[in-house]
Design a protein around this motif. Structure first.
Motif, short mmCIF file in Angstrom:
data_model
loop_
_atom_site.label_atom_id
_atom_site.label_comp_id
_atom_site.label_asym_id
_atom_site.label_seq_id
_atom_site.Cartn_x
_atom_site.Cartn_y
_atom_site.Cartn_z
N GLN A 106 0.83 -1.20 0.00
CA GLN A 106 0.00 0.00 0.00
C GLN A 106 0.87 1.25 0.00
OE1 GLN A 106 -3.26 -0.45 -0.42
NE2 GLN A 106 -3.57 1.72 -0.64
N GLU A 107 2.05 1.16 0.61
CA GLU A 107 2.98 2.29 0.62
C GLU A 107 3.38 2.66 -0.80
OE1 GLU A 107 3.31 -0.40 2.76
OE2 GLU A 107 2.47 0.75 4.42
N GLU A 108 3.59 1.65 -1.66
CA GLU A 108 3.93 1.94 -3.05
C GLU A 108 2.77 2.62 -3.77
OE1 GLU A 108 7.16 -1.54 -4.10
OE2 GLU A 108 5.03 -2.01 -4.29
N ALA A 109 1.55 2.19 -3.50
CA ALA A 109 0.38 2.83 -4.10
C ALA A 109 0.27 4.28 -3.64
CB ALA A 109 -0.90 2.06 -3.77
N ILE A 110 0.55 4.53 -2.37
CA ILE A 110 0.53 5.90 -1.83
C ILE A 110 1.62 6.73 -2.49
CG2 ILE A 110 0.96 7.28 0.25
CD1 ILE A 110 -0.48 4.95 1.79
N ARG A 111 2.78 6.14 -2.70
CA ARG A 111 3.88 6.85 -3.38
C ARG A 111 3.45 7.24 -4.80
NH1 ARG A 111 9.94 4.43 -4.29
NH2 ARG A 111 10.82 6.28 -5.27
N CYS A 112 2.75 6.36 -5.47
CA CYS A 112 2.25 6.67 -6.82
C CYS A 112 1.27 7.84 -6.75
CB CYS A 112 1.58 5.45 -7.45
SG CYS A 112 2.73 4.13 -7.89
N PHE A 113 0.38 7.83 -5.76
CA PHE A 113 -0.57 8.93 -5.60
C PHE A 113 0.17 10.25 -5.37
CE2 PHE A 113 -2.88 11.63 -2.53
CZ PHE A 113 -3.87 12.08 -3.39
N GLN A 114 1.19 10.21 -4.51
CA GLN A 114 1.94 11.43 -4.22
C GLN A 114 2.62 11.97 -5.48
OE1 GLN A 114 4.33 9.77 -1.08
NE2 GLN A 114 2.91 10.47 0.52
N GLN A 115 3.20 11.09 -6.27
CA GLN A 115 3.84 11.54 -7.51
C GLN A 115 2.80 12.03 -8.51
OE1 GLN A 115 7.22 11.91 -8.29
NE2 GLN A 115 7.18 11.76 -6.06
N ALA A 116 1.64 11.38 -8.53
CA ALA A 116 0.56 11.82 -9.44
C ALA A 116 0.11 13.23 -9.10
CB ALA A 116 -0.61 10.85 -9.38
N GLN A 117 0.15 13.60 -7.82
CA GLN A 117 -0.25 14.95 -7.44
C GLN A 117 0.66 16.00 -8.07
OE1 GLN A 117 -3.24 15.66 -5.64
NE2 GLN A 117 -3.26 13.62 -6.55
N ILE A 118 1.90 15.62 -8.34
CA ILE A 118 2.85 16.52 -8.98
C ILE A 118 2.66 16.51 -10.50
CG2 ILE A 118 5.32 16.92 -9.43
CD1 ILE A 118 5.77 15.51 -6.63
N HIS A 119 2.56 15.32 -11.07
CA HIS A 119 2.61 15.17 -12.52
C HIS A 119 1.24 15.09 -13.21
CE1 HIS A 119 6.92 14.58 -12.28
NE2 HIS A 119 6.72 13.73 -11.31
N CYS A 120 0.26 14.54 -12.55
CA CYS A 120 -1.07 14.36 -13.15
C CYS A 120 -2.11 14.44 -12.03
CB CYS A 120 -1.15 13.06 -13.94
SG CYS A 120 -0.23 11.66 -13.27
N PRO A 121 -2.38 15.65 -11.54
CA PRO A 121 -3.19 15.83 -10.34
C PRO A 121 -4.68 15.54 -10.51
CG PRO A 121 -2.57 17.95 -11.25
CD PRO A 121 -1.83 16.90 -12.03
N TRP A 122 -5.13 15.20 -11.69
CA TRP A 122 -6.54 14.90 -11.91
C TRP A 122 -6.94 13.52 -11.37
CZ3 TRP A 122 -2.95 15.98 -15.66
CH2 TRP A 122 -2.44 14.88 -16.37
N TYR A 123 -5.98 12.68 -11.03
CA TYR A 123 -6.31 11.37 -10.49
C TYR A 123 -6.82 11.49 -9.05
CZ TYR A 123 -3.90 8.75 -14.20
OH TYR A 123 -3.52 8.19 -15.38
N PRO A 124 -7.97 10.90 -8.72
CA PRO A 124 -8.43 10.93 -7.33
C PRO A 124 -7.67 9.91 -6.47
CG PRO A 124 -9.99 9.70 -8.68
CD PRO A 124 -8.94 10.26 -9.62
N LYS A 125 -7.54 10.19 -5.20
CA LYS A 125 -6.83 9.30 -4.28
C LYS A 125 -7.44 7.90 -4.27
CE LYS A 125 -5.06 9.05 0.41
NZ LYS A 125 -5.03 9.67 1.73
N GLU A 126 -8.76 7.81 -4.40
CA GLU A 126 -9.46 6.52 -4.36
C GLU A 126 -8.98 5.58 -5.46
OE1 GLU A 126 -11.39 9.67 -2.41
OE2 GLU A 126 -11.14 9.54 -4.57
#
Length: 184
Positions: A26-46
């Motif tokens: 799950q930590e890796e999935a969270i890391r992906c979310f954090q990077q997405a906030q920088i590069h592609c912020p339209w992805y929802p956390k869910e």
């Protein structure tokens, strides 16, 4: 370039300073979310929160790609696509191929595609498919897929996985796709 492969659908594929590995925590999935906030912020956390569960249930294979130790992107293989034609023909779908801008043009997308194509073949699938957008931002992806042997599925455009009919008005956005298939 030496490539080391251990069990195609469960491997860490290493080559030089590039690692392709399964999503494990799950930590890796969270890391992906954090990077997405920088590069592609339209992805929802869910979206990211469901990755690990779907992987553990066998509905999805998620592969992460790292370049020089940094997360560079991800891609999924969906056992059952949301696209009706792929469902009917039991074609798994390569889905949501993301490479962050600073890591593009390093063949990382090809590495992810190779890994997921091998996984689909390990599922005894004769073909694999994917959807690609139609506006200019998708031009490099369209060229990559053609170079890798993908061809149109012959069903025309789809919007939110529903075929677009002649005269129908739809937005030109990330949901307007054509679907491609490749024989394995």
């Amino acid at each position: 370039m030496k490539v080391e492969i251990v069990a195609p659908s469960l491997s860490d594929e290493r080559s030089g300073d590039v690692i392709v590995k399964p999503l494990d925590t799950q930590e890796e999935a969270i890391r992906c979310f954090q990077q997405a906030q920088i590069h592609c912020p339209w992805y929802p956390k869910e979206y990211f929160e469901g990755w690990l569960t779907a992987n553990r249930e066998g509905n999805r294979l998620t592969r992460l790609v790292f370049h020089e130790g940094k997360l560079a992107g991800w891609c999924h293989l969906l056992r059952v696509s949301d696209y009706p034609s792929f469902q009917e023909e039991q074609i798994p779908e390569i889905n949501d191929l993301v490479i962050f801008p600073e890591f593009r043009r390093k063949k990382l997308a090809s590495r992810l595609l190779e890994e997921l194509e091998r996984a689909a073949a390990a599922w005894n699938c004769a073909r694999v498919g994917l959807g690609v957008g139609l506006y200019g931002d998708y031009g490099p992806a369209q060229l990559l897929y053609a170079k890798r042997g993908y061809h149109l599925d012959g069903k025309g455009m789809s919007y939110k996985n529903q075929r677009v009919k002649a005269g129908q008005e739809v937005p030109i956005d990330d949901e307007l796709l054509v679907y491609l298939v490749k024989d394995l």
